[in-house]
Write a protein that holds these residues in place. Structure first.
Motif, PDB file in Angstrom:
ATOM      1  N   SER A 118       0.853  -1.192   0.000  1.00  0.00           N
ATOM      2  CA  SER A 118       0.000   0.000   0.000  1.00  0.00           C
ATOM      3  C   SER A 118       0.887   1.240   0.000  1.00  0.00           C
ATOM      4  O   SER A 118       1.795   1.351   0.831  1.00  0.00           O
ATOM      5  CB  SER A 118      -0.923   0.023   1.226  1.00  0.00           C
ATOM      6  OG  SER A 118      -1.787  -1.100   1.237  1.00  0.00           O
ATOM      7  N   PHE A 119       0.618   2.146  -0.925  1.00  0.00           N
ATOM      8  CA  PHE A 119       1.373   3.400  -0.958  1.00  0.00           C
ATOM      9  C   PHE A 119       0.563   4.475  -1.655  1.00  0.00           C
ATOM     10  O   PHE A 119      -0.405   4.186  -2.380  1.00  0.00           O
ATOM     11  CB  PHE A 119       2.730   3.218  -1.652  1.00  0.00           C
ATOM     12  CG  PHE A 119       2.653   2.891  -3.118  1.00  0.00           C
ATOM     13  CD1 PHE A 119       2.608   3.888  -4.084  1.00  0.00           C
ATOM     14  CD2 PHE A 119       2.630   1.568  -3.548  1.00  0.00           C
ATOM     15  CE1 PHE A 119       2.546   3.590  -5.428  1.00  0.00           C
ATOM     16  CE2 PHE A 119       2.563   1.254  -4.892  1.00  0.00           C
ATOM     17  CZ  PHE A 119       2.522   2.269  -5.836  1.00  0.00           C
ATOM     18  N   PHE A 120       0.944   5.712  -1.418  1.00  0.00           N
ATOM     19  CA  PHE A 120       0.330   6.850  -2.103  1.00  0.00           C
ATOM     20  C   PHE A 120       1.388   7.485  -2.991  1.00  0.00           C
ATOM     21  O   PHE A 120       2.519   7.708  -2.566  1.00  0.00           O
ATOM     22  CB  PHE A 120      -0.198   7.878  -1.105  1.00  0.00           C
ATOM     23  CG  PHE A 120      -1.085   8.926  -1.737  1.00  0.00           C
ATOM     24  CD1 PHE A 120      -2.454   8.711  -1.851  1.00  0.00           C
ATOM     25  CD2 PHE A 120      -0.564  10.102  -2.241  1.00  0.00           C
ATOM     26  CE1 PHE A 120      -3.271   9.654  -2.457  1.00  0.00           C
ATOM     27  CE2 PHE A 120      -1.367  11.055  -2.845  1.00  0.00           C
ATOM     28  CZ  PHE A 120      -2.728  10.832  -2.951  1.00  0.00           C
ATOM     29  N   TYR A 121       1.018   7.751  -4.238  1.00  0.00           N
ATOM     30  CA  TYR A 121       1.954   8.316  -5.215  1.00  0.00           C
ATOM     31  C   TYR A 121       1.539   9.759  -5.539  1.00  0.00           C
ATOM     32  O   TYR A 121       0.366  10.028  -5.819  1.00  0.00           O
ATOM     33  CB  TYR A 121       1.937   7.477  -6.496  1.00  0.00           C
ATOM     34  CG  TYR A 121       2.969   7.884  -7.515  1.00  0.00           C
ATOM     35  CD1 TYR A 121       4.192   7.232  -7.576  1.00  0.00           C
ATOM     36  CD2 TYR A 121       2.723   8.918  -8.402  1.00  0.00           C
ATOM     37  CE1 TYR A 121       5.153   7.600  -8.509  1.00  0.00           C
ATOM     38  CE2 TYR A 121       3.678   9.298  -9.333  1.00  0.00           C
ATOM     39  CZ  TYR A 121       4.886   8.641  -9.383  1.00  0.00           C
ATOM     40  OH  TYR A 121       5.832   9.017 -10.302  1.00  0.00           O
ATOM     41  N   ILE A 122       2.492  10.663  -5.493  1.00  0.00           N
ATOM     42  CA  ILE A 122       2.255  12.069  -5.820  1.00  0.00           C
ATOM     43  C   ILE A 122       2.986  12.395  -7.113  1.00  0.00           C
ATOM     44  O   ILE A 122       4.196  12.179  -7.215  1.00  0.00           O
ATOM     45  CB  ILE A 122       2.737  13.003  -4.695  1.00  0.00           C
ATOM     46  CG1 ILE A 122       1.978  12.715  -3.398  1.00  0.00           C
ATOM     47  CG2 ILE A 122       2.553  14.463  -5.089  1.00  0.00           C
ATOM     48  CD1 ILE A 122       2.478  13.525  -2.216  1.00  0.00           C
ATOM     49  N   LEU A 123       2.264  12.891  -8.094  1.00  0.00           N
ATOM     50  CA  LEU A 123       2.841  13.266  -9.383  1.00  0.00           C
ATOM     51  C   LEU A 123       2.847  14.784  -9.511  1.00  0.00           C
ATOM     52  O   LEU A 123       1.797  15.423  -9.560  1.00  0.00           O
ATOM     53  CB  LEU A 123       2.041  12.650 -10.528  1.00  0.00           C
ATOM     54  CG  LEU A 123       2.526  13.019 -11.932  1.00  0.00           C
ATOM     55  CD1 LEU A 123       3.906  12.421 -12.197  1.00  0.00           C
ATOM     56  CD2 LEU A 123       1.537  12.547 -12.999  1.00  0.00           C
ATOM     57  N   VAL A 124       4.049  15.355  -9.565  1.00  0.00           N
ATOM     58  CA  VAL A 124       4.203  16.796  -9.739  1.00  0.00           C
ATOM     59  C   VAL A 124       4.457  17.067 -11.215  1.00  0.00           C
ATOM     60  O   VAL A 124       5.509  16.718 -11.750  1.00  0.00           O
ATOM     61  CB  VAL A 124       5.367  17.343  -8.891  1.00  0.00           C
ATOM     62  CG1 VAL A 124       5.450  18.864  -9.027  1.00  0.00           C
ATOM     63  CG2 VAL A 124       5.204  16.957  -7.428  1.00  0.00           C
ATOM     64  N   SER A 125       3.496  17.671 -11.865  1.00  0.00           N
ATOM     65  CA  SER A 125       3.626  18.046 -13.270  1.00  0.00           C
ATOM     66  C   SER A 125       3.154  19.492 -13.388  1.00  0.00           C
ATOM     67  O   SER A 125       3.352  20.276 -12.472  1.00  0.00           O
ATOM     68  CB  SER A 125       2.805  17.097 -14.149  1.00  0.00           C
ATOM     69  OG  SER A 125       1.441  17.116 -13.765  1.00  0.00           O
ATOM     70  N   GLY A 157      -1.168  15.735  -9.091  1.00  0.00           N
ATOM     71  CA  GLY A 157      -2.068  14.590  -9.029  1.00  0.00           C
ATOM     72  C   GLY A 157      -1.571  13.561  -8.041  1.00  0.00           C
ATOM     73  O   GLY A 157      -0.463  13.664  -7.514  1.00  0.00           O
ATOM     74  N   GLY A 158      -2.399  12.556  -7.807  1.00  0.00           N
ATOM     75  CA  GLY A 158      -2.026  11.501  -6.875  1.00  0.00           C
ATOM     76  C   GLY A 158      -2.729  10.211  -7.217  1.00  0.00           C
ATOM     77  O   GLY A 158      -3.723  10.185  -7.947  1.00  0.00           O
ATOM     78  N   GLY A 159      -2.200   9.117  -6.698  1.00  0.00           N
ATOM     79  CA  GLY A 159      -2.794   7.803  -6.898  1.00  0.00           C
ATOM     80  C   GLY A 159      -2.570   6.950  -5.672  1.00  0.00           C
ATOM     81  O   GLY A 159      -1.517   7.030  -5.040  1.00  0.00           O
ATOM     82  N   ILE A 196       7.064  10.238  -4.491  1.00  0.00           N
ATOM     83  CA  ILE A 196       6.889  11.480  -5.247  1.00  0.00           C
ATOM     84  C   ILE A 196       7.556  11.327  -6.605  1.00  0.00           C
ATOM     85  O   ILE A 196       8.722  10.941  -6.689  1.00  0.00           O
ATOM     86  CB  ILE A 196       7.482  12.687  -4.514  1.00  0.00           C
ATOM     87  CG1 ILE A 196       6.849  12.839  -3.134  1.00  0.00           C
ATOM     88  CG2 ILE A 196       7.266  13.966  -5.320  1.00  0.00           C
ATOM     89  CD1 ILE A 196       7.396  14.017  -2.345  1.00  0.00           C
ATOM     90  N   GLY A 197       6.831  11.611  -7.668  1.00  0.00           N
ATOM     91  CA  GLY A 197       7.386  11.543  -9.018  1.00  0.00           C
ATOM     92  C   GLY A 197       7.013  12.769  -9.807  1.00  0.00           C
ATOM     93  O   GLY A 197       6.222  13.597  -9.371  1.00  0.00           O
ATOM     94  N   GLY A 198       7.590  12.887 -11.000  1.00  0.00           N
ATOM     95  CA  GLY A 198       7.260  14.019 -11.849  1.00  0.00           C
ATOM     96  C   GLY A 198       8.486  14.672 -12.430  1.00  0.00           C
ATOM     97  O   GLY A 198       9.504  14.017 -12.655  1.00  0.00           O
TER      98      GLY A 198
END
Length: 443
Positions: free
Chosen positions: A216-223, A227-229, A335-337
């Protein structure tokens, strides 16, 4: 009134179970790079005869191939199995408000060729023209037969033409209601699969990145936006209407000032915490976003401007991240992006300090073992896969770590370090010609 749906019960049958086991086995080989049947049985939990049947079928279908034998043990050396890279290929497209990226990917999930341009608020015609003018060149450069293409995957933000971000022109409303598949129907006739960009990034991280180590994890997309997933128990959670993880639309009063979205000085999180928000902040000091994304070193003046943004961004993120940790209790936040890793580290450190001072809720942290990062070579820290965390990575060969199960009843207030990392599936490298790309790490 909320629409009610009848109860849904899920069953299975032997045919579906066989397909599932085949996918699991194939994915294990893809991640492990080179595995024997004994390895596969240990990793998947399937019996030896079941693995023998599955691998025989995969070999017959041309999805895997034998790659020699593993020497050094007793008895007959076991045969190593690898994914057949040229079994098939696919095309990935990432559309955002500041760039368009097209990649050609083989069956092992490696990027063979890419085309990326930076363009502000590209219209549908811009995307169509770039795709039609680039796709055959990509196939030619990678020496790929178009007949082996199986589909096109498109990742884009939801409501592309509706969400108000700084600088959005009125013509950008052309995206509202567009049939995305029509943009890619020529020159190739392929099925088109459209997905939210944050959901695609979270799913990619779950299958190919650090998400393999966490159930289980939360993903944060900085563009251009934010956004998040959310992944729970190894499955992406979409929510009732497919809009889960919309971190950017949460409101906060911390960044009151420019770009308020509602009365009382409140604004959406992505108004500030996004590339659009960073660009607006930089423009106030006569700097451009390119001074940050496309420069290996920043001037002292740019550094001071970025430090101001980091302070505001961290303060804006505190409440949403506190809510995420306390409500859904993820094992890790990734955190990605496209933000440079140095900037992400600064934001994570500042958020940690603020959360630590205000509450004892779980934190978002750049590393569970900071010394590891300092001892890594500089070239590794510049890699787009370099993690701000020092989390375990999937093995190149042999055993693939199974997802860790979360503690059964962890208390909400127990501090849990949450590693953060930079990772974006459709954007991994800057081309040699120095062209503008959607690469996540510039420093």
């Amino acid at each position: 009134m909320t629409e009610q749906t009848p109860p849904r019960l899920s069953g299975t049958n032997l045919e579906r179970a066989a397909d599932h086991n085949q996918r699991v086995t194939l994915h294990a080989i893809r991640l492990g790079k080179s595995l024997t049947r004994v390895d596969l049985a240990r990793i998947t939990g399937l019996t030896g005869p079941a693995i023998a049947n599955i691998t025989r079928r995969l070999l017959q279908e041309g999805m895997i191939e034998e790659a020699g034998q593993r020497r050094g043990g007793r008895g007959q050396p076991p045969t190593k199995l690898v994914v057949r890279r040229d079994a098939c290929y696919s095309i990935g497209v990432n559309i955002d408000r500041d760039h368009i990226t097209i990649v050609l990917v083989d069956f092992s999930a490696e990027i063979l060729a890419r085309k990326s341009i930076e363009i502000d608020f590209a219209l549908p015609d811009d995307v169509r023209d770039l795709f039609r003018g680039s796709v055959r060149a990509l196939l030619k450069s990678a020496k790929v037969d178009p007949a082996k293409l199986v589909g096109i995957g498109v990742a884009r933000p939801d409501d592309l033409g509706r969400v108000a971000l700084p600088g959005r022109p009125a013509a950008y409303a052309a995206w509202d209601g567009i049939d995305m598949a029509t943009l890619f129907e020529k020159p190739l006739s392929l099925p088109v699969f459209v997905e939210n960009d944050a959901a695609a990034a979270a799913t990619g991280e779950m299958q190919l990145g650090l998400g393999q180590n966490y159930s289980s994890f939360f993903y944060i997309l900085v563009s251009s936006g934010l956004g998040g997933g959310f992944v729970a128990d190894g499955a992406y959670v979409r929510g009732a209407h497919g809009r889960s993880g919309e971190l950017g639309f949460m409101t906060t009063g911390a960044g009151a000032g420019a770009g308020t979205a509602a009365a009382g000085g409140r604004e959406t999180v992505q108004t500030l915490v996004s590339l659009s928000g960073l660009a607006a902040h930089l423009s106030g000091s006569a700097f451009a976003i390119g001074d940050v994304l496309h420069q290996a070193e920043w001037s002292p003046a740019v550094e001071r401007c970025l430090d101001e943004w980091v302070e505001r961004a961290a303060r804006t993120l505190c409440t949403p991240l506190d809510a995420i940790n306390c409500l859904i209790n993820p094992a890790v936040i990734l955190i990605g992006g496209r933000l440079p890793s140095r900037l992400v580290e600064k934001v994570a450190d500042r958020v940690n300090a603020m959360i630590r001072d205000a509450t004892d809720a779980p934190q978002i942290a750049p590393s569970a073992a900071p010394p590891c990062r300092r001892t890594r070579p500089r070239s590794a820290r510049r890699s787009c896969r370099s993690a701000i965390s020092c989390c375990p990575r999937p093995a190149r060969s042999g055993r693939i770590p199974r997802p860790r199960t979360d503690p059964a009843r962890r208390r909400i207030r127990q501090p849990v370090p949450v590693p953060a990392m930079i990772s974006h599936r459709l954007s991994r490298r800057r081309p040699a010609d120095g062209g503008v790309t959607a690469t996540p790490v510039q420093n």
